[in-house]
Design an enzyme around this catalytic site. Structure first.
Site, PDB file in Angstrom:
ATOM      1  N   LEU A  35       0.865  -1.171   0.000  1.00  0.00           N
ATOM      2  CA  LEU A  35       0.000   0.000   0.000  1.00  0.00           C
ATOM      3  C   LEU A  35       0.902   1.220   0.000  1.00  0.00           C
ATOM      4  CD1 LEU A  35      -2.813  -0.826   2.595  1.00  0.00           C
ATOM      5  CD2 LEU A  35      -3.069  -0.614   0.114  1.00  0.00           C
ATOM      6  N   ASP A  36       0.499   2.260  -0.726  1.00  0.00           N
ATOM      7  CA  ASP A  36       1.270   3.494  -0.706  1.00  0.00           C
ATOM      8  C   ASP A  36       1.421   3.985   0.737  1.00  0.00           C
ATOM      9  OD1 ASP A  36       1.203   3.387  -3.467  1.00  0.00           O
ATOM     10  OD2 ASP A  36      -0.567   4.673  -3.598  1.00  0.00           O
ATOM     11  N   THR A  37       2.473   4.724   0.980  1.00  0.00           N
ATOM     12  CA  THR A  37       2.717   5.259   2.317  1.00  0.00           C
ATOM     13  C   THR A  37       1.548   6.122   2.790  1.00  0.00           C
ATOM     14  OG1 THR A  37       5.092   5.265   1.868  1.00  0.00           O
ATOM     15  CG2 THR A  37       4.340   6.595   3.728  1.00  0.00           C
ATOM     16  N   ASP A  38       0.941   6.877   1.886  1.00  0.00           N
ATOM     17  CA  ASP A  38      -0.159   7.761   2.261  1.00  0.00           C
ATOM     18  C   ASP A  38      -1.533   7.104   2.112  1.00  0.00           C
ATOM     19  OD1 ASP A  38       0.189   7.653  -0.444  1.00  0.00           O
ATOM     20  OD2 ASP A  38       0.004   9.803  -0.803  1.00  0.00           O
ATOM     21  N   THR A  39      -1.549   5.762   1.964  1.00  0.00           N
ATOM     22  CA  THR A  39      -2.797   5.003   1.914  1.00  0.00           C
ATOM     23  C   THR A  39      -2.863   4.098   3.126  1.00  0.00           C
ATOM     24  OG1 THR A  39      -2.849   5.010  -0.506  1.00  0.00           O
ATOM     25  CG2 THR A  39      -4.155   3.322   0.603  1.00  0.00           C
TER      26      THR A  39
END
Length: 248
Positions: free
Chosen positions: A112-116
Site C-alpha cells: 500500500l502506498d505510504t499515504d494510503t
C-alpha cells in the site's frame, strides 16, 4: 500444495478433523457427515470411518472450504497512513515491522502506498503470498476513495467502462457511490489490478484527485472494526475462501 485424490487410509478420522477445525463438536460433525454435507476432494463422504490427510485434503462443509491445520501465520493488519509497506526502511520511517507481534517472521503480500491506509496481509506462507499477489488469480481489492469535487454518475460509469493511463487501459470491476457533495465525494472502487498507485491515477484521469484512500477489503476479507495499527489472524472462513481463490 499437493492434493490427494482419495482420503488417506492412514490419516485422521474425518469427524475429528472437523471438530479440531472448530466446525462443530465431534458428535455434531458425525451428523454432518451422515447427512451428506461434507466433501473430501470433491466427493461427498457419508461413512464415519473415513480417514483423511488433514494437511492435504480439500474438505468442505455445505460448500464452505475448511482450511488445513495452520503450519503458517496469516495475519491481517490495518496499516496506518504514513507507514511504509516494508519491514525495514533505510530512511528510518515507520514500517510494517512495528505492528507485527514479536518473534513472528512474516512478510507482506503486496503493498500500500505510504499515504494510503487499510488492509494488508502478512504471512510466512510463500506460495500463498505469491499467488495472492499474482494478477492471474484476479483477487479483487476494494478501496474507499475520498475524492475532490462532486462525482457524477457519468464519471462512475466511465470508471467501470475504463480509462486509459500512461501504462495502458484500466477499468474497475465495480464502482459504488457512497456519498457526494460539492466539495468531495466518497466512492468505493473494486479492482484486481496491482499496478502502482492505480486508484489515484484513475481518479486523477477522471478529474477527481484523491484526498484520502483506504483499502477496505481483500477478496472476502473485510476491514470491519479493526482499528488502525491493529492486527488479527484470518478466520478459518476467510482463509478457506482465499485458498479457493488462489487454487491452493
Amino acid at each position: 500444495m499437493t492434493r490427494t485424490d482419495e482420503p488417506d487410509a492412514q490419516g485422521v478420522r474425518l469427524q475429528k478433523v472437523l471438530a479440531q477445525a472448530g466446525v462443530a463438536s465431534r458428535r455434531a460433525s458425525e451428523e454432518l457427515i451422515v447427512e451428506g454435507r461434507v466433501e473430501v476432494n470433491g466427493r461427498i463422504v457419508t461413512e464415519l470411518g473415513t480417514r483423511v490427510d488433514p494437511e492435504h485434503a480439500t474438505i468442505r462443509v455445505d460448500g464452505a472450504r475448511i482450511p488445513p491445520p495452520r503450519r503458517h501465520v496469516y495475519l491481517l493488519l490495518n496499516k496506518p497512513r504514513g507507514v511504509v509497506s516494508t519491514m525495514e526502511d533505510p530512511l528510518d520511517r515507520p514500517t510494517l515491522a512495528e505492528y507485527v507481534p514479536r518473534h513472528q517472521r512474516v512478510y507482506h503480500v503486496g503493498r500500500l502506498d505510504t499515504d494510503t491506509d487499510g488492509l494488508i496481509i502478512l504471512t510466512n506462507d510463500g506460495e500463498f503470498a505469491h499467488r495472492l499477489s499474482h494478477p492471474s488469480y484476479q483477487v479483487p481489492k476494494t478501496y474507499l476513495v475520498d475524492a475532490e469535487g462532486l462525482v457524477e454518475n457519468r464519471t462512475l460509469r466511465r470508471l467501470e467502462k475504463g480509462v486509459t493511463l500512461e501504462d495502458g487501459p484500466i477499468k474497475a470491476d465495480r464502482v459504488k457511490l457512497v456519498s457526494r457533495g460539492p466539495e468531495h465525494s466518497l466512492v468505493q472502487i473494486t479492482l484486481h489490478s496491482g499496478r502502482n498507485r492505480i486508484v489515484r491515477r484513475m481518479m486523477d484521469t477522471v478529474g477527481h484527485p484523491v484526498r484520502k484512500l483506504a483499502r477496505i477489503a481483500i477478496g472476502p476479507v473485510r476491514l470491519g472494526t479493526l482499528q488502525a495499527g491493529q492486527t488479527r489472524e484470518l478466520t478459518s472462513e476467510e482463509l478457506g475462501a482465499l485458498l479457493d481463490m488462489v487454487k491452493l
